[in-house]
Motif scaffolding. Structure first.
Motif, PDB file in Angstrom:
ATOM      1  N   UNK A  55     -19.077 -45.889-106.093  1.00 31.79           N
ATOM      2  CA  UNK A  55     -19.255 -45.278-104.788  1.00 31.79           C
ATOM      3  C   UNK A  55     -20.402 -45.941-104.038  1.00 31.79           C
ATOM      4  N   UNK A  56     -20.691 -45.420-102.864  1.00 35.95           N
ATOM      5  CA  UNK A  56     -21.753 -45.984-102.028  1.00 35.95           C
ATOM      6  C   UNK A  56     -22.612 -44.862-101.464  1.00 35.95           C
TER       7      UNK A  56
ATOM      8  N   UNK B  48     -31.960 -36.070-102.326  1.00 29.73           N
ATOM      9  CA  UNK B  48     -30.557 -36.160-102.737  1.00 29.73           C
ATOM     10  C   UNK B  48     -29.857 -37.232-101.920  1.00 29.73           C
ATOM     11  N   UNK B  49     -28.858 -37.850-102.534  1.00 28.08           N
ATOM     12  CA  UNK B  49     -28.059 -38.884-101.875  1.00 28.08           C
ATOM     13  C   UNK B  49     -26.632 -38.386-101.699  1.00 28.08           C
TER      14      UNK B  49
ATOM     15  N   UNK C 124     -29.576 -46.055 -98.328  1.00 23.89           N
ATOM     16  CA  UNK C 124     -28.225 -46.176 -97.789  1.00 23.89           C
ATOM     17  C   UNK C 124     -27.622 -47.538 -98.141  1.00 23.89           C
ATOM     18  N   UNK C 125     -26.351 -47.517 -98.584  1.00 22.79           N
ATOM     19  CA  UNK C 125     -25.658 -48.750 -98.923  1.00 22.79           C
ATOM     20  C   UNK C 125     -25.719 -49.138-100.383  1.00 22.79           C
ATOM     21  N   UNK C 126     -26.553 -48.467-101.184  1.00 18.56           N
ATOM     22  CA  UNK C 126     -26.649 -48.785-102.611  1.00 18.56           C
ATOM     23  C   UNK C 126     -25.359 -48.412-103.339  1.00 18.56           C
ATOM     24  N   UNK C 127     -25.027 -49.203-104.357  1.00 17.79           N
ATOM     25  CA  UNK C 127     -23.872 -48.896-105.200  1.00 17.79           C
ATOM     26  C   UNK C 127     -24.206 -47.766-106.159  1.00 17.79           C
ATOM     27  N   UNK C 128     -23.206 -46.926-106.437  1.00 17.30           N
ATOM     28  CA  UNK C 128     -23.339 -45.830-107.388  1.00 17.30           C
ATOM     29  C   UNK C 128     -22.163 -45.922-108.355  1.00 17.30           C
TER      30      UNK C 128
END
Length: 237
Positions: free
Chosen positions: A114-115, A142-143, A192-196
């Motif tokens: 996810x992102x 939280x993200x 914002x934009x980081x891979x999860x």
């Protein structure tokens, strides 16, 4: 609109290298045991991994056929003829071997990524998602992450599964929504934009399929099929 919809979907990354390695291992074992040719199971679009991809890899190895269901089967033979003795049974290689769905020598071939859509402060006493099943005991961050139950991230994973961001595990908090989930990232450097990584390889400290199975009580085959068929699938090395 199509671009916006695509942005909200997590990526289901299917590793052709892992699939090929699994098939090669199966082939070596069958040769050692003098079992000859075999049929692999590619029903349900190879359980979300892509039937065409798995079929093409099987064909390259000259020892496999594929069972697409409804009694249909394709058998591949080398130009020299039969590979070895043995009777071909209907899908006598279980998908958990081909697709690496179980721990052991076989490699997991599917990763769900996810992102991070955004990060915000959550104060003590504030809750997140439907019904506020999670209420912060202390101030945290939280993200909001792409990936929800519509893409196979089963609702029961909420408040239980710890996902991976930059190699560190962080727990999903609150109920999993239709297209997103919320992750407690604390003071980690997340933006914002980081891979999860929602589902991946436990050797890289990513959530294993075994964790999904334990939390949800659902079969591994069903879980990966939901993910592979409902997310934005990409083939990687």
């Amino acid at each position: 609109m199509t671009q916006l919809l695509s942005r909200t979907l997590p990526r289901a990354l299917v590793s052709a290298g892992a699939l090929r390695a699994n098939l090669e291992l199966i082939k070596q074992r069958r040769i050692r045991q003098s079992l000859g040719e075999a049929l692999i199971d590619v029903r349900a679009d190879a359980y979300g991994h892509g039937a065409d991809l798995v079929t093409s890899l099987a064909k390259e190895l000259d020892m496999f056929g594929v069972n697409r269901g409804a009694g249909a089967a394709e058998v591949f033979r080398s130009p020299s003829g039969d590979i070895g003795p043995g009777v071909i049974a209907a899908a006598d290689v279980p998908p958990r071997m081909t697709l690496g769905l179980a721990d052991g020598a076989f490699r997991p071939a599917l990763t769900l990524v996810g992102e991070v859509l955004g990060v915000k402060q959550l104060r003590a006493g504030e809750g997140v998602s439907y019904g506020h099943t999670f209420v912060a005991a202390a101030d945290t961050r939280v993200a909001l992450v792409t990936g929800g139950y519509a893409q196979g991230l089963v609702r029961s994973l909420g408040n239980k599964l710890a996902v991976s961001i930059a190699g560190t595990r962080h727990r999903i908090v609150g109920r999993v929504a239709m297209d997103v989930c919320v992750v407690d990232v604390g003071d980690a450097a997340v933006s914002r934009g980081d891979d999860v990584v929602l589902l991946g390889d436990p050797q890289r400290n990513e959530p294993a399929l075994a964790e999904w199975v334990e939390i949800t009580g659902m079969p591994a085959e069903e879980l990966v099929t939901l993910v592979g068929l409902r997310s934005r699938r990409e083939v990687v090395a």
